[in-house]
Motif scaffolding. Sequence first.
Motif, PDB file in Angstrom:
ATOM      1  N   TYR A  52       0.798  -1.147   0.146  1.00 20.49           N
ATOM      2  CA  TYR A  52       0.015  -0.059   0.096  1.00 20.49           C
ATOM      3  C   TYR A  52       0.844   1.294   0.038  1.00 20.49           C
ATOM      4  CZ  TYR A  52      -4.933  -0.220   0.244  1.00 20.49           C
ATOM      5  OH  TYR A  52      -6.384  -0.548  -0.113  1.00 20.49           O
ATOM      6  N   GLY A  53       1.916   1.265   0.711  1.00 14.85           N
ATOM      7  CA  GLY A  53       2.717   2.270   0.744  1.00 14.85           C
ATOM      8  C   GLY A  53       2.951   2.860  -0.628  1.00 14.85           C
ATOM      9  N   ASP A  54       3.482   2.067  -1.483  1.00 16.47           N
ATOM     10  CA  ASP A  54       4.043   2.236  -2.913  1.00 16.47           C
ATOM     11  C   ASP A  54       2.805   2.629  -3.772  1.00 16.47           C
ATOM     12  OD1 ASP A  54       6.522   2.191  -2.368  1.00 16.47           O
ATOM     13  OD2 ASP A  54       6.765  -0.045  -3.210  1.00 16.47           O
ATOM     14  N   VAL A  55       1.691   2.155  -3.356  1.00 18.24           N
ATOM     15  CA  VAL A  55       0.632   2.440  -4.279  1.00 18.24           C
ATOM     16  C   VAL A  55      -0.153   3.804  -3.887  1.00 18.24           C
ATOM     17  CG1 VAL A  55      -2.005   1.687  -4.346  1.00 18.24           C
ATOM     18  CG2 VAL A  55      -0.205   0.052  -4.176  1.00 18.24           C
ATOM     19  N   ILE A  56      -0.159   4.208  -2.833  1.00 20.01           N
ATOM     20  CA  ILE A  56      -0.728   5.530  -2.363  1.00 20.01           C
ATOM     21  C   ILE A  56       0.210   6.634  -2.728  1.00 20.01           C
ATOM     22  CG2 ILE A  56      -0.727   7.297  -0.448  1.00 20.01           C
ATOM     23  CD1 ILE A  56      -1.517   4.875   1.243  1.00 20.01           C
ATOM     24  N   ALA A  57       1.732   6.246  -2.939  1.00 24.45           N
ATOM     25  CA  ALA A  57       2.647   7.012  -3.488  1.00 24.45           C
ATOM     26  C   ALA A  57       2.399   7.437  -4.901  1.00 24.45           C
ATOM     27  CB  ALA A  57       4.114   6.660  -3.076  1.00 24.45           C
ATOM     28  N   LYS A 304       3.266  -6.632  -6.436  1.00 23.76           N
ATOM     29  CA  LYS A 304       4.428  -6.491  -5.956  1.00 23.76           C
ATOM     30  C   LYS A 304       4.433  -6.430  -4.139  1.00 23.76           C
ATOM     31  CE  LYS A 304       5.522  -3.037  -9.344  1.00 23.76           C
ATOM     32  NZ  LYS A 304       6.094  -1.484  -9.918  1.00 23.76           N
ATOM     33  N   GLY A 305       3.501  -6.289  -3.612  1.00 25.69           N
ATOM     34  CA  GLY A 305       3.191  -6.705  -2.325  1.00 25.69           C
ATOM     35  C   GLY A 305       2.738  -8.135  -1.907  1.00 25.69           C
ATOM     36  N   TYR A 306       2.724  -8.887  -2.832  1.00 27.85           N
ATOM     37  CA  TYR A 306       2.312 -10.361  -3.103  1.00 27.85           C
ATOM     38  C   TYR A 306       0.904 -10.555  -2.558  1.00 27.85           C
ATOM     39  CZ  TYR A 306       7.362 -11.574  -2.697  1.00 27.85           C
ATOM     40  OH  TYR A 306       8.588 -11.818  -2.867  1.00 27.85           O
ATOM     41  N   CYS A 307       0.011  -9.462  -2.888  1.00 26.27           N
ATOM     42  CA  CYS A 307      -1.303  -9.835  -2.814  1.00 26.27           C
ATOM     43  C   CYS A 307      -1.640  -9.926  -4.187  1.00 26.27           C
ATOM     44  CB  CYS A 307      -2.116  -8.498  -2.144  1.00 26.27           C
ATOM     45  SG  CYS A 307      -2.037  -8.496  -0.388  1.00 26.27           S
ATOM     46  N   HIS A 308      -2.735 -11.008  -4.457  1.00 31.09           N
ATOM     47  CA  HIS A 308      -3.148 -11.197  -5.703  1.00 31.09           C
ATOM     48  C   HIS A 308      -4.213 -10.181  -6.427  1.00 31.09           C
ATOM     49  CE1 HIS A 308      -1.336 -14.611  -7.751  1.00 31.09           C
ATOM     50  NE2 HIS A 308      -2.501 -14.922  -8.542  1.00 31.09           N
ATOM     51  N   PRO A 309      -3.983  -9.334  -7.385  1.00 31.99           N
ATOM     52  CA  PRO A 309      -4.807  -8.760  -7.855  1.00 31.99           C
ATOM     53  C   PRO A 309      -6.072  -9.380  -8.352  1.00 31.99           C
ATOM     54  CG  PRO A 309      -3.104  -8.873  -9.375  1.00 31.99           C
ATOM     55  CD  PRO A 309      -2.656  -9.582  -8.216  1.00 31.99           C
ATOM     56  N   ILE A 310      -7.243  -8.865  -8.252  1.00 26.85           N
ATOM     57  CA  ILE A 310      -8.425  -9.354  -8.620  1.00 26.85           C
ATOM     58  C   ILE A 310      -8.513  -9.837 -10.169  1.00 26.85           C
ATOM     59  CG2 ILE A 310      -9.929  -7.430  -9.116  1.00 26.85           C
ATOM     60  CD1 ILE A 310     -10.739 -10.398  -6.753  1.00 26.85           C
ATOM     61  N   ARG A 311      -7.867  -8.777 -10.977  1.00 24.70           N
ATOM     62  CA  ARG A 311      -7.725  -8.770 -12.230  1.00 24.70           C
ATOM     63  C   ARG A 311      -6.660  -9.764 -12.639  1.00 24.70           C
ATOM     64  NH1 ARG A 311      -6.461  -4.059 -14.792  1.00 24.70           N
ATOM     65  NH2 ARG A 311      -6.967  -5.238 -16.674  1.00 24.70           N
TER      66      ARG A 311
END
Length: 367
Positions: A52-57, A304-311
Amino acid sequence: MKTNGMRLTVSVLALVASGSMALADSMDDLVAAAKKEGSLTTIALPHDWCGYGDVIAGFKAKYGLEVNELNPDAGSGDEIEAIKANKGNTGPQAPDVIDVGLSFGPSAKAEGLLQPYKVSTWDTIPDAAKDADGYWYGDYYGVLAFEVNTDIVKNVPKDWPDLLADDLANSVALAGDPRSANQAIQAVYAAGLSAAKGDASKAGEEGLKFFAELNKKGNFVPVTGKAASLAQGATPVVLRWDYNALADRDTLKGNPPVEVVIPATGVVAGVYVQAISAYAPHPNAAKLWMEYLYSDEGQLGWLKGYCHPIRFNDLAKNGKIPADLLAKLPPAEAYEKAVFPTLEEQGAAKEVISKQWDTVVGADVAK
């Protein structure tokens, strides 16, 4: 949690025609309206969760908006309460958007706390992971995986029945108590779904039977498995969300070596969902945030944060996932079998597993 290679304007205009976007009639207009609002207020987004840190940035850099981050360590229930408490407040304590566990989406919709919005990549989000009217939509997920200490386990299990092997005595642990912890309940459900050959109506009951056998055989370790217990050898196999297991693999840095296995059957996905507050002080910024999260760029941010994107399946099919990111994950085909349980299926399984664990399995899982 994430630019889209497609032209957004046409899609967004289509949404206008369907009434999904009331405040902007093109992507350019949406960006302009969001910039006029000037900021976005988020809640419960720790920077080390799913990248989330990089996503927000990335969002701030792309659109020049400020992001006011409320209570990063809040839970889903706290997010809902924050909307309720700030219905008439347009100040900095009113969240525009929320990121909550799947079950909180429908309940928040039912309470009138959300407003509908369908992002331009809507059709690539699995139907089971979104509200048909656009009030909430899954954004990322984990699947239940086997986290294995390969210093100790030489024959790495590849599917749920493999956990019953003789050489896994005193080895297999859940990452929580299945009487109360969602991750553990979902692991029992996944084992049951495998045993029931995909029949969700029998997954809870079959999952309990599987763990009863695992416990009777002496392979089940009745403690909450963690990175430390895995490394120490107390729980050399831990059943947990893949993104936690993959993060552990990085943290342990080969000491011990860790293999993360997506089972061949019973691949169960646990989804977190996004939604916009019905009382959002910055509704256009909120919609722009959603467009960013569901764009290719945003979705890869989760990866990149190891969470699987829904798409994920759509991105993989179209060759949008960089090779270096894929190299850090189990094979893409392992995820193609992922099952997204409905809310009804989750509720039914939780009822069976949490209430019958003691009588059927009889193992008191310690923290």
